[in-house]
Design a protein around this motif. Structure first.
Motif: not given
Length: 146
Positions: A108-119, A121-131
């Motif tokens: 939950t929350l953009r910051g956590n999506y960004q951290k997960f993306k950084d770790d 490599g999945y671009d869940v920030v621009n496509n959060p539905k992937l999660v």
């Protein structure tokens, strides 16, 4: 009261054992075990996610009985007994949309999506539905967040 089991004394007992003393700690979770925990859960979702749960249990060191049951208990709560991988309904709106809770343990929350993306490599920030729509990413993000 000596035989009273609490989270604290179970943890102390478990951490004092070597990992080779409990075969369940090193065993992979089976479908039958998931079915026992998530009696009302989606059979399809459980069967699809099982290989990924086991994969990410290993990667994220969810490797003791207490860690496994705690992780699965959190999944039980957040997925409504493995019935859904997203917080709320289509009609619900949250101040933090589109970064609402997704996955087995809700990311939950953009910051956590960004951290997960950084770790990951999945671009869940621009496509959060992937999660919530990609079962492997749902399992991976849950283990990662754990």
């Amino acid at each position: 009261m000596q035989n009273t089991r609490t989270a604290s004394n179970v943890w102390k007992t478990e951490t004092s054992k070597s990992s080779s003393t409990c075969p369940r700690c090193t065993n992979k979770v089976t479908y039958e075990e998931l079915r026992e925990v998530f009696k009302d859960g989606s059979e399809t979702l459980m069967k699809e996610c099982l290989p990924y749960i086991n994969k990410y249990f290993e990667k994220y060191e969810i490797n003791t009985c207490i860690r496994k049951i705690h992780f699965l208990g959190q999944c039980y709560h957040e997925t409504g007994s493995f019935m859904k991988t997203i917080e709320g309904t289509k009609n619900d709106t949250f101040w933090y949309d589109p970064y609402r809770g997704r996955g087995f343990i809700h990311l939950t929350l953009r910051g956590n999506y960004q951290k997960f993306k950084d770790d990951s490599g999945y671009d869940v920030v621009n496509n959060p539905k992937l999660v919530s729509t990609n079962i492997e990413i749902a399992a991976m993000s849950s283990g990662w967040y754990w």
